[in-house]
Design a protein around this motif. Structure first.
Motif, PDB file in Angstrom:
ATOM      1  N   ARG A 137      49.802  19.149  73.703  1.00 21.39           N
ATOM      2  CA  ARG A 137      49.560  17.716  73.895  1.00 21.39           C
ATOM      3  C   ARG A 137      48.161  17.338  73.420  1.00 21.39           C
ATOM      4  O   ARG A 137      47.961  16.305  72.776  1.00 21.39           O
ATOM      5  CB  ARG A 137      49.774  17.356  75.368  1.00 21.39           C
ATOM      6  CG  ARG A 137      50.084  15.904  75.586  1.00 21.39           C
ATOM      7  CD  ARG A 137      50.493  15.561  77.011  1.00 21.39           C
ATOM      8  NE  ARG A 137      49.626  16.120  78.020  1.00 21.39           N
ATOM      9  CZ  ARG A 137      50.020  16.975  78.963  1.00 21.39           C
ATOM     10  NH1 ARG A 137      51.268  17.365  79.038  1.00 21.39           N
ATOM     11  NH2 ARG A 137      49.169  17.434  79.845  1.00 21.39           N
ATOM     12  N   SER A 138      47.172  18.192  73.692  1.00 19.69           N
ATOM     13  CA  SER A 138      45.803  17.947  73.263  1.00 19.69           C
ATOM     14  C   SER A 138      45.703  17.950  71.734  1.00 19.69           C
ATOM     15  O   SER A 138      45.074  17.066  71.140  1.00 19.69           O
ATOM     16  CB  SER A 138      44.880  19.011  73.852  1.00 19.69           C
ATOM     17  OG  SER A 138      43.579  18.873  73.340  1.00 19.69           O
ATOM     18  N   LEU A 139      46.319  18.923  71.105  1.00 24.88           N
ATOM     19  CA  LEU A 139      46.301  19.002  69.638  1.00 24.88           C
ATOM     20  C   LEU A 139      46.994  17.786  69.019  1.00 24.88           C
ATOM     21  O   LEU A 139      46.497  17.206  68.048  1.00 24.88           O
ATOM     22  CB  LEU A 139      46.965  20.293  69.157  1.00 24.88           C
ATOM     23  CG  LEU A 139      46.183  21.574  69.422  1.00 24.88           C
ATOM     24  CD1 LEU A 139      47.047  22.799  69.119  1.00 24.88           C
ATOM     25  CD2 LEU A 139      44.903  21.600  68.605  1.00 24.88           C
ATOM     26  N   LEU A 140      48.128  17.404  69.587  1.00 28.06           N
ATOM     27  CA  LEU A 140      48.837  16.233  69.066  1.00 28.06           C
ATOM     28  C   LEU A 140      48.005  14.965  69.261  1.00 28.06           C
ATOM     29  O   LEU A 140      48.000  14.082  68.391  1.00 28.06           O
ATOM     30  CB  LEU A 140      50.206  16.085  69.728  1.00 28.06           C
ATOM     31  CG  LEU A 140      51.230  17.150  69.337  1.00 28.06           C
ATOM     32  CD1 LEU A 140      52.477  17.034  70.201  1.00 28.06           C
ATOM     33  CD2 LEU A 140      51.572  17.059  67.865  1.00 28.06           C
ATOM     34  N   GLY A 141      47.291  14.877  70.355  1.00 24.41           N
ATOM     35  CA  GLY A 141      46.392  13.746  70.578  1.00 24.41           C
ATOM     36  C   GLY A 141      45.293  13.684  69.520  1.00 24.41           C
ATOM     37  O   GLY A 141      44.969  12.616  69.007  1.00 24.41           O
ATOM     38  N   ARG A 142      44.736  14.848  69.190  1.00 25.66           N
ATOM     39  CA  ARG A 142      43.708  14.900  68.137  1.00 25.66           C
ATOM     40  C   ARG A 142      44.269  14.492  66.791  1.00 25.66           C
ATOM     41  O   ARG A 142      43.641  13.744  66.043  1.00 25.66           O
ATOM     42  CB  ARG A 142      43.114  16.309  68.050  1.00 25.66           C
ATOM     43  CG  ARG A 142      42.138  16.616  69.159  1.00 25.66           C
ATOM     44  CD  ARG A 142      41.565  18.017  69.111  1.00 25.66           C
ATOM     45  NE  ARG A 142      41.205  18.476  67.785  1.00 25.66           N
ATOM     46  CZ  ARG A 142      41.117  19.771  67.463  1.00 25.66           C
ATOM     47  NH1 ARG A 142      41.389  20.707  68.350  1.00 25.66           N
ATOM     48  NH2 ARG A 142      40.766  20.118  66.237  1.00 25.66           N
ATOM     49  N   VAL A 143      45.465  14.976  66.474  1.00 29.11           N
ATOM     50  CA  VAL A 143      46.099  14.624  65.204  1.00 29.11           C
ATOM     51  C   VAL A 143      46.356  13.120  65.159  1.00 29.11           C
ATOM     52  O   VAL A 143      46.058  12.460  64.147  1.00 29.11           O
ATOM     53  CB  VAL A 143      47.411  15.423  65.009  1.00 29.11           C
ATOM     54  CG1 VAL A 143      48.237  14.860  63.857  1.00 29.11           C
ATOM     55  CG2 VAL A 143      47.119  16.900  64.783  1.00 29.11           C
ATOM     56  N   THR A 144      46.888  12.578  66.236  1.00 27.28           N
ATOM     57  CA  THR A 144      47.182  11.142  66.286  1.00 27.28           C
ATOM     58  C   THR A 144      45.907  10.318  66.090  1.00 27.28           C
ATOM     59  O   THR A 144      45.893   9.364  65.310  1.00 27.28           O
ATOM     60  CB  THR A 144      47.864  10.781  67.616  1.00 27.28           C
ATOM     61  OG1 THR A 144      49.068  11.545  67.733  1.00 27.28           O
ATOM     62  CG2 THR A 144      48.193   9.299  67.679  1.00 27.28           C
ATOM     63  N   SER A 145      44.849  10.697  66.768  1.00 23.52           N
ATOM     64  CA  SER A 145      43.569   9.977  66.634  1.00 23.52           C
ATOM     65  C   SER A 145      43.048  10.045  65.209  1.00 23.52           C
ATOM     66  O   SER A 145      42.613   9.036  64.651  1.00 23.52           O
ATOM     67  CB  SER A 145      42.516  10.559  67.588  1.00 23.52           C
ATOM     68  OG  SER A 145      42.860  10.281  68.913  1.00 23.52           O
ATOM     69  N   ALA A 146      43.106  11.225  64.613  1.00 18.39           N
ATOM     70  CA  ALA A 146      42.627  11.382  63.239  1.00 18.39           C
ATOM     71  C   ALA A 146      43.461  10.533  62.274  1.00 18.39           C
ATOM     72  O   ALA A 146      42.907   9.881  61.383  1.00 18.39           O
ATOM     73  CB  ALA A 146      42.680  12.849  62.828  1.00 18.39           C
ATOM     74  N   LEU A 147      44.768  10.518  62.472  1.00 18.81           N
ATOM     75  CA  LEU A 147      45.628   9.719  61.590  1.00 18.81           C
ATOM     76  C   LEU A 147      45.403   8.227  61.800  1.00 18.81           C
ATOM     77  O   LEU A 147      45.432   7.441  60.839  1.00 18.81           O
ATOM     78  CB  LEU A 147      47.102  10.077  61.804  1.00 18.81           C
ATOM     79  CG  LEU A 147      47.486  11.491  61.377  1.00 18.81           C
ATOM     80  CD1 LEU A 147      48.901  11.815  61.824  1.00 18.81           C
ATOM     81  CD2 LEU A 147      47.343  11.680  59.875  1.00 18.81           C
ATOM     82  N   ASP A 148      45.165   7.805  63.036  1.00 14.34           N
ATOM     83  CA  ASP A 148      44.883   6.401  63.316  1.00 14.34           C
ATOM     84  C   ASP A 148      43.582   5.964  62.646  1.00 14.34           C
ATOM     85  O   ASP A 148      43.475   4.838  62.155  1.00 14.34           O
ATOM     86  CB  ASP A 148      44.774   6.151  64.817  1.00 14.34           C
ATOM     87  CG  ASP A 148      46.130   6.072  65.512  1.00 14.34           C
ATOM     88  OD1 ASP A 148      47.153   5.975  64.819  1.00 14.34           O
ATOM     89  OD2 ASP A 148      46.142   6.126  66.759  1.00 14.34           O
ATOM     90  N   GLU A 149      42.595   6.844  62.649  1.00 14.32           N
ATOM     91  CA  GLU A 149      41.290   6.520  62.057  1.00 14.32           C
ATOM     92  C   GLU A 149      41.322   6.594  60.538  1.00 14.32           C
ATOM     93  O   GLU A 149      40.554   5.907  59.886  1.00 14.32           O
ATOM     94  CB  GLU A 149      40.217   7.472  62.595  1.00 14.32           C
ATOM     95  CG  GLU A 149      39.910   7.254  64.054  1.00 14.32           C
ATOM     96  CD  GLU A 149      39.007   8.342  64.619  1.00 14.32           C
ATOM     97  OE1 GLU A 149      38.443   9.132  63.832  1.00 14.32           O
ATOM     98  OE2 GLU A 149      38.866   8.405  65.856  1.00 14.32           O
ATOM     99  N   GLY A 150      42.211   7.467  60.024  1.00 12.97           N
ATOM    100  CA  GLY A 150      42.282   7.781  58.602  1.00 12.97           C
ATOM    101  C   GLY A 150      42.473   6.637  57.726  1.00 12.97           C
ATOM    102  O   GLY A 150      42.135   6.434  56.643  1.00 12.97           O
TER     103      GLY A 150
END
Length: 150
Positions: A137-150
């Protein structure tokens, strides 16, 4: 020792696509959730709305949409079905007539008790430990945040 980077052609393989792994996992989760939620009379998107309301209480439609990453075109029919099922009530905000507040009914509140076993059932279905699930869940949260910022 680190693995040398794969070639572009190698990276293009389906089994190397993280997005496909997430898609496949999402579809598999959907099937397990469909079965787990059948006895509650909820679809997975309806369950997500109920989770928000059980956790936060009455919420404006806009805020529910933000929390669930759903647009109003998707959320409105879903809320109408929950209202028709007697689980939620929609009302105009007295402070802002443009805003609609979603509240649980007594039946919606009562459904929470019956939903309590669902998360543990899902955990068991994954075959992961609680710590592994937290890491995922933590890793997916990081991926989601990075993609949102991207």
């Amino acid at each position: 020792m680190t693995t040398p980077p794969a070639s572009d052609a190698e990276l293009l393989r389906l089994d190397h696509q993280v997005c496909f792994s997430l898609h496949a996992a999402s579809r598999a989760f959907g099937g397990v959730y469909r079965e787990a939620l059948k006895e509650l009379g909820l679809t997975y998107p309806q369950y997500l709305v109920m989770l928000v309301l059980w956790e936060h209480g009455p919420e404006p439609v806009k805020r529910i949409g933000e929390r669930l990453r759903l647009d109003s075109g998707t959320l409105s029919p879903l809320l109408k079905r929950l209202e028709a099922a007697g689980l939620v009530h929609r009302e105009r905000s007295p402070q802002d007539e443009r805003s609609v507040i979603i509240r649980l009914t007594g039946a919606g509140e009562g459904l929470r008790e019956r939903a309590l076993p669902v998360p543990r059932r899902m955990l068991a279905a994954t075959g992961l430990t609680v710590d592994e699930l937290r890491t995922l869940r933590s890793l997916l949260g990081r991926v989601t945040s990075a993609l949102d910022e991207g």
